[in-house]
Design a protein around this motif. Sequence first.
Motif, mmCIF file in Angstrom:
data_model
loop_
_atom_site.group_PDB
_atom_site.id
_atom_site.type_symbol
_atom_site.label_atom_id
_atom_site.label_comp_id
_atom_site.label_asym_id
_atom_site.label_seq_id
_atom_site.Cartn_x
_atom_site.Cartn_y
_atom_site.Cartn_z
ATOM 1 N N ASN A 36 0.713 -1.638 0.804
ATOM 2 C CA ASN A 36 -0.229 -1.036 -0.142
ATOM 3 C C ASN A 36 0.486 -0.377 -1.321
ATOM 4 O O ASN A 36 -0.143 0.327 -2.107
ATOM 5 N N GLY A 37 1.776 -0.561 -1.429
ATOM 6 C CA GLY A 37 2.540 0.038 -2.516
ATOM 7 C C GLY A 37 3.535 1.052 -1.995
ATOM 8 O O GLY A 37 3.813 1.138 -0.796
ATOM 9 N N TYR A 38 4.071 1.846 -2.956
ATOM 10 C CA TYR A 38 5.080 2.846 -2.584
ATOM 11 C C TYR A 38 4.414 4.098 -2.021
ATOM 12 O O TYR A 38 3.380 4.557 -2.533
ATOM 13 N N VAL A 54 5.255 1.682 -11.795
ATOM 14 C CA VAL A 54 4.724 1.088 -10.563
ATOM 15 C C VAL A 54 4.387 2.161 -9.538
ATOM 16 O O VAL A 54 3.729 1.872 -8.530
ATOM 17 N N TRP A 55 4.909 3.379 -9.766
ATOM 18 C CA TRP A 55 4.582 4.492 -8.855
ATOM 19 C C TRP A 55 4.879 5.796 -9.575
ATOM 20 O O TRP A 55 5.790 5.895 -10.391
#
Length: 421
Positions: free
Chosen positions: A71-73, A100-101
């Motif tokens: 689900n991402g970082y 990106v985060w």
Amino acid sequence: MRSDKMERVNYNYKRAARLFFYWALAVLGVAVLTLILNMVFLFAAAVAYMDTEAYYIYGESVMEALTLTQNGYVLDREMEEELAQKDQWAMLLDENGRVVWSVGKPKELEDEYSRSDIARMSKWYLKGYPVRMRVWDDCIMIVGMQKETMWKYTVEFSMPWMEFVKRTVLAFFFLNFAWIVVSAFAFTKRFMGSRERARIEWIAGISHDIRTPLSVVLGYADTLERSMELPEETRRQAAVIRHQSMVMKELIADLNLTSKLEYSMQALRKEKVRPAETARSVAASFLNDAMPGELEIDVQIEQDAEQMHVKADRQLLVRVFRNLIHNSMKHSGKNEPLKITIAIWGEKSRCHICLKDNGVGYSEEALHRLQSRKKQAEEKIRGLEIVKKIILAHGGKIRFGNGEDGGGYCMIELRRMKEVE
């Protein structure tokens, strides 16, 4: 004579060695004190810096606490709380400069950055936010602080400026060294001065304590000398006791006065004094006490100097004339009658007094010691040393010498009072 001279040399050597020891000890003490003060200052500055230091979280620590999931970082909760506690924020850029985060990223910041933006923020700020960057594989971790929390600029100095800094540091070092040496000298001088004052007070106390028993001895000796009921030999011995007691009394007075004049502790009771009158009075007292044909004193007063006045301590000025005449009588070195001439004349704002005799004059050693600034003096010129100190204490000038036709002279120059004074 040689033994006395060797004792004086040894005394001067020991005194110089003691003074150097005190000075070296003072230098060491001031240097240690300066070092301690500098260390205390640096410690206080370090403590103050630690209290104001904002501990920075580096991108490496944030990167290690960051985990890539489906689900991402996801950031470790402990690191997230630490960032919030220190009021810092972080964001991760991919290889194309897109965010990106992020966590806590200010809203005014963009979500994508060009290479030029990344290059600028690597050295400066990002829209006023101090930032630090950490490259991690193909990503860039940026950790920032709030505005106006960190000074962040690239500092550059030219070589002439660095040379100037080197010279300044060197000059600062020498200034500190000079300050240590001068401070040590001042402390040493003050310490030695306190010792000298203690010595003067001790001499004054001893002089005061001796005065009473000495007066008793003089009184009884005078009574025994005048008693006609005693044998002549006994009365002669009483006269010797009285005379030697008077010598002791004068020596004690000379010692006390010399010590006070040496350190300007003798309060001068200045008043309007006429040198012509003083010279005649002292000369008359010596002539009255002298044996017939033993002494001749010629007082020569110029007409202009007859009513001339100086501002001086009357008793000390009398002491000057008495010591000079007494020295001439004591060291005449001739069997013929001693002839003393006292000349007084005025010149503009100065009063000149010259006393000369027909004796053997002053020795080269005596003249050298009278012209020297050393404090030690031989017993035979102690009276002349007192004369010198009295005149200098009055702001006058004095000079001793020998005449071309024999005999010695003393030239004195004092400030002449104006008639309106």
